[in-house]
Motif scaffolding. Structure first.
Motif, mmCIF file in Angstrom:
data_model
loop_
_atom_site.group_PDB
_atom_site.id
_atom_site.type_symbol
_atom_site.label_atom_id
_atom_site.label_comp_id
_atom_site.label_asym_id
_atom_site.label_seq_id
_atom_site.Cartn_x
_atom_site.Cartn_y
_atom_site.Cartn_z
ATOM 1 N N GLN A 123 48.243 39.499 39.398
ATOM 2 C CA GLN A 123 46.917 39.824 38.892
ATOM 3 C C GLN A 123 46.473 41.180 39.456
ATOM 4 O O GLN A 123 46.613 41.409 40.656
ATOM 5 N N PRO A 124 45.914 42.074 38.632
ATOM 6 C CA PRO A 124 45.430 43.384 39.132
ATOM 7 C C PRO A 124 44.110 43.224 39.881
ATOM 8 O O PRO A 124 43.039 43.593 39.397
ATOM 9 N N ILE A 125 44.207 42.626 41.071
ATOM 10 C CA ILE A 125 43.005 42.174 41.786
ATOM 11 C C ILE A 125 42.043 43.326 42.084
ATOM 12 O O ILE A 125 40.838 43.243 41.798
ATOM 13 N N GLN A 126 42.568 44.437 42.645
ATOM 14 C CA GLN A 126 41.647 45.502 43.039
ATOM 15 C C GLN A 126 40.975 46.145 41.821
ATOM 16 O O GLN A 126 39.761 46.413 41.839
ATOM 17 N N ALA A 127 41.716 46.323 40.756
ATOM 18 C CA ALA A 127 41.115 46.921 39.551
ATOM 19 C C ALA A 127 40.025 46.024 38.992
ATOM 20 O O ALA A 127 38.944 46.493 38.578
ATOM 21 N N MET A 128 40.258 44.708 39.036
ATOM 22 C CA MET A 128 39.229 43.784 38.519
ATOM 23 C C MET A 128 38.035 43.722 39.460
ATOM 24 O O MET A 128 36.881 43.682 39.022
ATOM 25 N N ALA A 129 38.302 43.783 40.775
ATOM 26 C CA ALA A 129 37.190 43.776 41.732
ATOM 27 C C ALA A 129 36.349 45.040 41.580
ATOM 28 O O ALA A 129 35.108 44.990 41.593
ATOM 29 N N ALA A 184 40.539 28.834 50.518
ATOM 30 C CA ALA A 184 41.823 28.292 51.007
ATOM 31 C C ALA A 184 42.962 28.693 50.077
ATOM 32 O O ALA A 184 44.126 28.661 50.463
ATOM 33 N N ASN A 185 42.648 29.071 48.842
ATOM 34 C CA ASN A 185 43.658 29.616 47.922
ATOM 35 C C ASN A 185 43.750 31.102 48.227
ATOM 36 O O ASN A 185 42.785 31.849 48.053
ATOM 37 N N GLN A 186 44.899 31.537 48.675
ATOM 38 C CA GLN A 186 45.050 32.918 49.136
ATOM 39 C C GLN A 186 44.677 33.936 48.066
ATOM 40 O O GLN A 186 44.263 35.055 48.383
ATOM 41 N N PHE A 187 44.782 33.524 46.812
ATOM 42 C CA PHE A 187 44.388 34.471 45.752
ATOM 43 C C PHE A 187 42.919 34.850 45.912
ATOM 44 O O PHE A 187 42.540 36.018 45.833
ATOM 45 N N PHE A 188 42.073 33.834 46.160
ATOM 46 C CA PHE A 188 40.633 34.134 46.259
ATOM 47 C C PHE A 188 40.303 34.860 47.567
ATOM 48 O O PHE A 188 39.351 35.620 47.645
ATOM 49 N N GLY A 189 41.124 34.621 48.601
ATOM 50 C CA GLY A 189 40.949 35.419 49.826
ATOM 51 C C GLY A 189 41.234 36.884 49.534
ATOM 52 O O GLY A 189 40.498 37.782 49.951
ATOM 53 N N ALA A 190 42.299 37.122 48.771
ATOM 54 C CA ALA A 190 42.629 38.513 48.415
ATOM 55 C C ALA A 190 41.547 39.110 47.507
ATOM 56 O O ALA A 190 41.162 40.275 47.653
ATOM 57 N N LEU A 191 41.004 38.283 46.609
ATOM 58 C CA LEU A 191 39.937 38.781 45.724
ATOM 59 C C LEU A 191 38.705 39.142 46.554
ATOM 60 O O LEU A 191 38.083 40.193 46.337
ATOM 61 N N MET A 204 28.586 38.717 50.563
ATOM 62 C CA MET A 204 28.500 37.370 51.147
ATOM 63 C C MET A 204 29.340 36.457 50.257
ATOM 64 O O MET A 204 29.087 36.362 49.060
ATOM 65 N N THR A 205 30.379 35.838 50.840
ATOM 66 C CA THR A 205 31.333 35.044 50.052
ATOM 67 C C THR A 205 31.186 33.561 50.357
ATOM 68 O O THR A 205 31.059 33.170 51.521
ATOM 69 N N ASP A 263 50.855 36.313 42.351
ATOM 70 C CA ASP A 263 51.563 37.143 43.345
ATOM 71 C C ASP A 263 50.796 37.169 44.672
ATOM 72 O O ASP A 263 50.476 38.240 45.222
ATOM 73 N N ILE A 264 50.529 35.974 45.195
ATOM 74 C CA ILE A 264 49.965 35.900 46.549
ATOM 75 C C ILE A 264 51.052 36.311 47.551
ATOM 76 O O ILE A 264 52.244 36.349 47.214
ATOM 77 N N PHE A 265 50.625 36.564 48.781
ATOM 78 C CA PHE A 265 51.509 37.083 49.823
ATOM 79 C C PHE A 265 52.779 36.250 49.971
ATOM 80 O O PHE A 265 53.878 36.784 50.124
ATOM 81 N N PHE A 266 52.673 34.907 49.874
ATOM 82 C CA PHE A 266 53.829 34.060 50.170
ATOM 83 C C PHE A 266 54.939 34.160 49.128
ATOM 84 O O PHE A 266 56.054 33.688 49.364
ATOM 85 N N CYS A 267 54.660 34.766 47.964
ATOM 86 C CA CYS A 267 55.716 34.831 46.933
ATOM 87 C C CYS A 267 56.956 35.548 47.451
ATOM 88 O O CYS A 267 58.078 35.091 47.269
ATOM 89 N N ALA A 268 56.724 36.686 48.104
ATOM 90 C CA ALA A 268 57.879 37.466 48.587
ATOM 91 C C ALA A 268 58.561 36.736 49.745
ATOM 92 O O ALA A 268 59.767 36.877 49.964
#
Ligand code: RIB
Length: 345
Positions: free
Chosen positions: A304-310, A73-80, A96-97, A288-293
């Motif tokens: 957060q550099p999500i893709q690089a960390m993933a 439900a936290n968009q950050f973890f959805g993006a992760l 599997m998430t 920097d979740i989607f709603f920030c902008a």
């Protein structure tokens, strides 16, 4: 007691192991209903969990990685989760998430099922300070703990991948100091996770280094709304903390939130109290979740550099010979219009 095997189920049901395999793979053919019932009863009685790793090898079914996050439900973890899937796909692997709400017992139970399924490895993002339940799994498959910064003394074979959380709040402070702020609040839920503790540490060190006032606001509303999906409470915690910011004797002219969901809540609370952002109070988030902008005004935050960390976390599991050792990734300051020079006294 060792895990029951397919032979144990066959013996109890009075059929051959191949009949059990056919039952598990829905290849019933001419199998009589009473035989199917006996097999199902034997599986349940023994608590048998098919080892999908062997099945994947035999059938070529795609491999799986397990991802445990506090709350989708936290968009950050959805993006992760999306980033981990993109990384795993490059190795012909699925993900599997699960949301585990930072509950170690739920993490333990989900990991047991993932091990039984035969996942290639597990990535978990709860950032709990007690990682004993994770260490217990490392003998069965690689475990990557996201959002944890470990000292070198840890030898529990858990690999850690994280943004440099202390650097994130330090950069937020430095940005606000550059604008002229001399009293800043950091708003966080109770700091029972390592990433929050690191963000607090970075904040406190940065305000001390700048010689300005820093106030820590621990926002916890035991009477707050229930949080069935986890993390959604952060919005309300932020909104209700706004009154503590505006009545603080430190008179902060800026607030840094532990993450964007909380920052958005603080923003709503400040507006409900008649405060303008940034004219009266500057506001900074983290993620920097989607709603920030889309926020009004668009939110300054630490990306957060999500893709690089993933990519690094998946490499630790699927390309272990090429894996980074416990990497820390730098946050990126994204300046938008929720921060400005402080109001003149
Ligand atoms: O506690 C939740 C936060 O931790 C997320 O918003 C993200 O910042 C993660 O690091």
């Amino acid at each position: 007691m060792s895990e029951p095997k397919i032979q144990d189920v066959a013996r109890l049901a009075g059929v051959s192991p191949s009949s059990i395999s056919n039952f598990l793979n829905n290849r019933m053919g001419q199998m009589r209903p009473d035989t199917q019932a006996k097999i199902q009863q034997a599986i349940e009685q023994l608590g048998y969990r098919p080892n999908n790793a062997a099945r994947q090898l035999k059938t070529g079914v795609a491999s799986m990685v397990g991802l445990l996050v506090p709350s989708l439900a936290n968009q950050f973890f959805g993006a992760l989760a999306c980033a981990v899937e993109a990384a795993a796909t490059r190795y012909q692997c699925h993900v599997m998430t699960f949301s585990t709400f930072r509950d170690p017992d739920r993490e333990r139970a989900v990991m047991a099922d993932l091990l039984a399924y035969g996942v290639k490895g597990i990535i978990t993002g709860s950032a709990l300070s007690d990682t004993e339940h994770l260490a217990a799994v490392t003998s069965r498959c690689p475990v990557v703990a996201f959002d944890i910064k470990r000292n070198d003394e840890a030898h529990d074979r858990i690999t850690t991948i994280s943004m440099d959380n202390a650097a994130a709040t330090a950069q937020a402070v430095q940005h606000l100091v550059t604008l002229g702020h001399r009293s800043i609040a950091l708003v966080t839920p109770p700091p029972y996770t390592l990433n929050r503790q690191e963000r607090i540490r970075g904040f406190q060190q940065a305000v001390a280094a700048a010689g300005i006032t820093g106030e820590l606001v621990i926002a916890d509303a035991t009477d707050g709304p229930s949080d069935p999906h986890g993390d959604t409470r952060l919005f309300e915690l932020g909104r209700s903390a706004a009154s503590r910011i505006v009545t603080s004797s430190a008179r902060p002219t800026a607030a840094i939130a532990i993450n964007d969901m909380m920052a958005i809540g603080i923003g709503v609370g400040l507006k409900q109290l008649g405060r303008r952002i940034p004219a009266d109070i500057s506001l900074v988030g983290i993620d920097d979740i989607f709603f920030c902008a889309a926020h009004d005004p668009p939110l300054t935050t630490l990306r957060q550099p999500i893709q690089a960390m993933a990519d690094a976390a998946v490499k630790c599991i699927l390309a272990p010979d090429d894996k980074p050792d416990g990497a820390l990734f730098a946050p990126e300051l994204i300046v938008r219009s929720s921060t400005a020079t402080p109001p003149q006294p």
